[in-house]
Design a protein around this motif. Structure first.
Motif, PDB file in Angstrom:
ATOM      1  N   SER A 136      -7.844   8.708   2.969  1.00 54.90           N
ATOM      2  CA  SER A 136      -8.406   8.286   4.250  1.00 54.90           C
ATOM      3  C   SER A 136      -7.466   7.329   4.965  1.00 54.90           C
ATOM      4  O   SER A 136      -6.847   6.454   4.344  1.00 54.90           O
ATOM      5  N   ILE A 137      -7.388   7.480   6.286  1.00 54.22           N
ATOM      6  CA  ILE A 137      -6.493   6.662   7.096  1.00 54.22           C
ATOM      7  C   ILE A 137      -7.229   5.415   7.583  1.00 54.22           C
ATOM      8  O   ILE A 137      -8.264   5.533   8.246  1.00 54.22           O
ATOM      9  N   HIS A 148      -8.562   8.534  14.192  1.00 51.57           N
ATOM     10  CA  HIS A 148      -7.497   9.326  13.586  1.00 51.57           C
ATOM     11  C   HIS A 148      -7.982  10.751  13.314  1.00 51.57           C
ATOM     12  O   HIS A 148      -8.337  11.098  12.199  1.00 51.57           O
ATOM     13  N   PHE A 149      -7.994  11.570  14.351  1.00 57.48           N
ATOM     14  CA  PHE A 149      -8.263  13.003  14.183  1.00 57.48           C
ATOM     15  C   PHE A 149      -6.958  13.611  13.680  1.00 57.48           C
ATOM     16  O   PHE A 149      -5.954  13.659  14.400  1.00 57.48           O
ATOM     17  N   ALA A 179      -2.657   7.580  -4.758  1.00 59.76           N
ATOM     18  CA  ALA A 179      -3.668   7.823  -3.728  1.00 59.76           C
ATOM     19  C   ALA A 179      -3.810   6.607  -2.824  1.00 59.76           C
ATOM     20  O   ALA A 179      -4.905   6.173  -2.483  1.00 59.76           O
ATOM     21  N   LYS A 180      -2.664   6.068  -2.415  1.00 62.66           N
ATOM     22  CA  LYS A 180      -2.640   4.804  -1.678  1.00 62.66           C
ATOM     23  C   LYS A 180      -1.993   4.977  -0.311  1.00 62.66           C
ATOM     24  O   LYS A 180      -0.899   5.547  -0.184  1.00 62.66           O
ATOM     25  N   PHE A 181      -2.666   4.452   0.712  1.00 62.87           N
ATOM     26  CA  PHE A 181      -2.066   4.397   2.053  1.00 62.87           C
ATOM     27  C   PHE A 181      -0.924   3.380   2.045  1.00 62.87           C
ATOM     28  O   PHE A 181      -1.076   2.265   1.542  1.00 62.87           O
ATOM     29  N   LEU A 182       0.221   3.780   2.583  1.00 64.76           N
ATOM     30  CA  LEU A 182       1.384   2.882   2.606  1.00 64.76           C
ATOM     31  C   LEU A 182       1.563   2.197   3.958  1.00 64.76           C
ATOM     32  O   LEU A 182       1.584   0.971   4.044  1.00 64.76           O
ATOM     33  N   HIS A 183       1.679   2.999   5.026  1.00 63.33           N
ATOM     34  CA  HIS A 183       1.901   2.399   6.339  1.00 63.33           C
ATOM     35  C   HIS A 183       1.796   3.454   7.432  1.00 63.33           C
ATOM     36  O   HIS A 183       1.781   4.658   7.172  1.00 63.33           O
TER      37      HIS A 183
END
Length: 308
Positions: A136-137, A148-149, A179-183
């Motif tokens: 997920s964003i 965020h579509f 499973a990690k958002f980075l940037h």
């Protein structure tokens, strides 16, 4: 570097063609006529037609082995099928407006799906065809709702990172193993329709946007180091040549352009199509002295070119 037109096929589908990819030696195209067609590039003869969707096909992707492929449709289903036999392997369902571009990881163990209105990317295990993760964003501005579509998705050549492009112009980068958002990568002001990592440089991401620009980013350093312009309308599709030396793009201005990323400028413009160009794709590995490039369009046609 240059491309030379080889052949075109008019009316290859009965409706607009929105996607193309290569499965070994075959070219696959997905259309709003609800079909995926498989073509022999030697003469663009039709090998077989894959049916089963009840609404238009928005994306097609091929497994690295070239033996299976997947198609995503506005009908909210992904169909996975055997390229040679045309037999259905799996049918995956998602909520409405949550299936857009899809791509297999370099090992072929995961299928990433741009999740549209869900603001996420779904990862499906290709051994059992089960949903194993949802990336997920996070919102850029916590005080505002998440917009965020997700339209586009791309794997790094190592398979460790995943990037996705959104309607708001942002690009999100994830560490897949954790499973990690980075940037976020920022620089576009309109929807990001297409993304691709360089096959030779796991840090380089190239994006295409409705803002008429093609951006090049250092995905690790979070840096926008080049923004190229030359199209006169939305840039709908982008790809990088297998040798990493050229970028190709398709646009609503009806053209296909070949770019030199070092010069940061277009070096060739192809005008075979009479309507917007939704898909451009290099053959992953060339044969002989050249590599084939395919483009597909709302004009219902395919064009093939030799890249050398």
């Amino acid at each position: 570097m240059k491309v030379a037109w080889v052949r075109s096929l008019e009316s290859c589908h009965s409706e607009c063609v929105w996607s193309c990819t290569w499965a070994s030696a075959l070219l696959l195209t997905g259309s709003l006529d609800e079909t995926v067609k498989l073509w022999d590039p030697e003469d663009l003869s039709l090998v077989r037609t894959n049916t089963g969707h009840c609404l238009g096909v928005v994306s097609v992707a091929a497994h690295p082995s070239g033996k299976i492929a997947a198609s995503a449709s506005i009908d909210s289903f992904i169909r996975v099928f055997d390229v040679q036999s045309n037999n259905t392997i799996a049918t995956l369902e998602a909520p409405p407006s949550q299936l857009w571009q899809l791509q297999f990881d370099p090992r072929g163990s995961l299928l990433a799906v741009a999740g549209g209105s869900s603001g996420s990317v779904q990862l499906w295990d290709t051994a059992e065809w089960k949903l194993v993760s949802t990336l997920s964003i996070p919102t850029l501005q916590p005080s505002k709702p998440n917009n965020h579509f997700v339209l586009s998705v791309a794997w790094s050549p190592t398979g460790t990172q995943l990037a996705c492009g959104s309607m708001d112009g942002s690009i999100s980068v994830f560490d897949v193993q954790r499973a990690k958002f980075l940037h976020h990568l920022q620089g576009h002001t309109m929807p990001v329709r297409s993304l691709v990592y360089s096959p030779l440089d796991p840090t380089l991401v190239v994006s295409a946007s409705d803002d008429e620009c093609i951006n090049m980013y250092d995905a690790h350093g979070k840096t926008l180091f080049s923004s190229m312009s030359g199209h006169s309308s939305w840039v709908l599709s982008v790809d990088i040549s297998p040798d990493g030396a050229a970028i190709v793009s398709g646009s609503s201005d009806r053209t296909v352009k070949l770019w030199d990323p070092k010069m940061r400028a277009p070096i060739q413009t192809m005008t075979n199509h009479t309507d917007q160009v939704w898909g451009v794709k290099f053959q992953p590995t060339g044969t002989g002295t050249g590599t084939l490039l395919a483009s597909v369009s709302d004009d219902k046609s395919i064009s093939l070119y030799n890249y050398s």
